[in-house]
Design an enzyme around this catalytic site. Sequence first.
Site, PDB file in Angstrom:
ATOM      1  N   ASP A 261     -15.511   1.972   4.785  1.00 53.77           N
ATOM      2  CA  ASP A 261     -14.162   1.567   4.416  1.00 53.77           C
ATOM      3  C   ASP A 261     -13.827   2.261   3.086  1.00 53.77           C
ATOM      4  O   ASP A 261     -14.697   2.821   2.413  1.00 53.77           O
ATOM      5  CB  ASP A 261     -14.028   0.045   4.330  1.00 53.77           C
ATOM      6  CG  ASP A 261     -12.564  -0.384   4.465  1.00 53.77           C
ATOM      7  OD1 ASP A 261     -11.660   0.465   4.269  1.00 53.77           O
ATOM      8  OD2 ASP A 261     -12.304  -1.562   4.744  1.00 53.77           O
TER       9      ASP A 261
HETATM   10  C1  BGC Z   1      -8.877  -1.241   4.798  1.00 56.71           C
HETATM   11  C2  BGC Z   1      -9.126  -0.495   6.088  1.00 56.71           C
HETATM   12  C3  BGC Z   1      -8.210   0.700   6.177  1.00 56.71           C
HETATM   13  C4  BGC Z   1      -8.423   1.574   4.973  1.00 56.71           C
HETATM   14  C5  BGC Z   1      -7.580   2.830   4.964  1.00 56.71           C
HETATM   15  C6  BGC Z   1      -8.924  -0.313   3.608  1.00 56.71           C
HETATM   16  O1  BGC Z   1      -8.550  -0.953   2.429  1.00 56.71           O
HETATM   17  O2  BGC Z   1      -9.816  -2.287   4.657  1.00 56.71           O
HETATM   18  O3  BGC Z   1      -8.944  -1.354   7.178  1.00 56.71           O
HETATM   19  O4  BGC Z   1      -8.438   1.397   7.366  1.00 56.71           O
HETATM   20  O5  BGC Z   1      -8.130   0.820   3.802  1.00 56.71           O
HETATM   21  O6  BGC Z   1      -6.251   2.551   4.758  1.00 56.71           O
END
Ligand code: BGC
Length: 728
Positions: A261
């Site tokens: 993530d």
């Molecule tokens: C989220 C993810 C997301 C990523 C990219 C993160 O903060 O937890 O689900 O895909 O950001 O935007």
Amino acid sequence: MTNVDELLARMSPAEKAGQLTQYFYFRLPAGAEAEPALGLDVAEQPRAVEAALGRGEAGSLLFVTDPAEINRLQRLALAGNPHGIPLLFGFDVIHGLRTIFPVPIAMAASWDPEIIERGQAVAAREARAVGIHWAFAPMVDIARDPRWGRIVEGAGEDPYLGAVVAAAQVRGFQQHIIAGPKHFGGYGAALGGRDYDEVNLSDHELWNVYFPPFRAAIEAGAGNVMTAYMDLNGIPATASHWLFTEVLRDAWGFDGFVVSDANAVRNLVVHGFARDLTEAGERALTAGVDMEMAIADPAYARLPESQAAPEVIDARVRKVLEAKVRLGLFDDPYVDEERARAVLADPAHREAAREAARRSAVLLRNERDLLPLDAGSLSSIAVLGPLADSKRDTLGPWVFDFDLDETVTVLDGIRASFEGRVDYAPGIPVGQRTFPSMFDMFGGNAPADPPGFDAEAEFARAIATAAAADVAVVVVGEWQNMIGEAASRSSLELPGRQLELLQAVVATGTPTVALVMNGRPLDLRWAAANVPAILDIWYPGTQGGAAVADLLFGEVSPSGKLPFTWPRTVGQIPMISSHTISHEPDNQARRYWDEESTPLFPFGHGLSYGKFGYGELTVDRPVVGREGTVSVSVEVTNDADRAAAEVVQLYLHQRHGTASRPVRELKGFRRVVVPARSTLVVEFPIGPEHRRYWNAAVRDWVLDAAVFDVTVGGSTASFEVGPPMSEG
Ligand code: BGC
């Protein structure tokens, strides 16, 4: 044909680390400021990323959606990469790209794998057309705590429904792009419903509840998996060798690549786990995380100086290169910008979004059949509440590339379908969104308090508008970014003066319909007792208002069912349908002193304009062998004068065994359209896969020889109990 081994042999350590790095590429709207917590220098970010492209040291970018920009960046990457390795573009394509579908929890409420698959195939087609190769979706995290704002992104509380929905989404996405189920694993069980907070889950809950949707997504062919931010049982999930190597790859045979993530690898230092960024990268990589998603200054850039074994680095790079080969990017890295425009404008996409919004709405209450409205007998409708005419709120959270001009609000939809008088009054300011959101930087949650809004006068005008109409339609719910990531709440009450507005409208005596725009259960105790008709329309997307009008005026019947248990109050959380019991069900001890022990609306609940009755349930054999399958069938009758869809649900209860089993577990469902005044027979198989569970005592999957109760109905509240079926 690209030979991955030859590429690996030629690449330098820095180039390999680059392939394992995915950078955010942000171009914020003019004047926007980056969320401070991201540690992002808005001006510097694009320069730093382009420099990495020039050195051939970036494998992937996220957050670019403009095809011309994607082509430009791809050209830069190919010019800078001595081996001709193209960039992979990923993005949060959560419920549509240009055509916005209902939010994922709404799609799950359709209990309809066909429309879910179709929806994500449309999203993927649009994404691929602009040059996006990979969606950070579906979010398949089980959510049993509606304080957690990300409940809106998943399929709710149930592992069986969650698995079916996950697989359908993956099938849809993978028609055009890579799907990345996330966030592995257990992310939805954050303490207190606070996003990113720690998670402590027993193996019994992980295997039986939280893992099945991931497993189903992988079996459906997902090419990617994303890690989770939080600690899982004391270990940061992003550095869990158990999750990413032992479970995902060794036990389930996952063959794609894993991405962290955003900034989760860097954050291993913040967790108090890795001593510095070099060690953070090494530990995530060794655990099984192939690619780091980084906002800036990636930990993986330090891999060449780390203790990470070169053969492990090569194995990770191989996964990323294989994904690029499979996508055909070495042969065809660019997109056709003109074709992209045509795909984004495809009217079939809007039609699919409208159909999805129709199928996902849940009719929670309908006293004296107030709905559907008989347009012919009404001369005026009052449409009330600020959400009724708010395009952004109609789209819901997690949208970036939408087109507001073509977004149909509830007010637009009613105006287009109803020939009589439609009077609109917001009653309270749209701008009651004092809630700061990390998505503000994309302009998504801009305060829209109209200057000079006179709160008392507007409130009074709304009430007078309701009093003067034949029917009042009040839209209540949460604003777009009160829900989603980093949007937890400690209360489930309607924000602002919405309850007061609803109460004052009902007090006028005008028959009132409440439309709920939400992604989690809200405190509707007053409404459930006092508002005759309540339709949960969720955040219904681009075509939302048109679909809502179809439902209000009876063009189609609501057919959605709740994918979660709807508690009365926040104090009852967590509350689920598949719980176990230790005392007789009528034992008073499960009660609260100050609240009922039952939910406001049970899991699986959803009314219809059809009139369904369930006939006798038959099981083809009373006894089966351990690996045997029985067939259960039930007659479903629609006594209404109109056809309607019903979601027929099958639940199993194991009476005894080597563990206590839940009072009921969803093990099958079918969405069927039952014609007017007719009966259909619906059949379900019950095989060993439905009876098997992970047993904490033996630490393995078991199939007990036991007696099972089979129940089938249109909700967990209305069962027909069939004869028991036993296995032995
Ligand atoms: C989220 C993810 C997301 C990523 C990219 C993160 O903060 O937890 O689900 O895909 O950001 O935007």
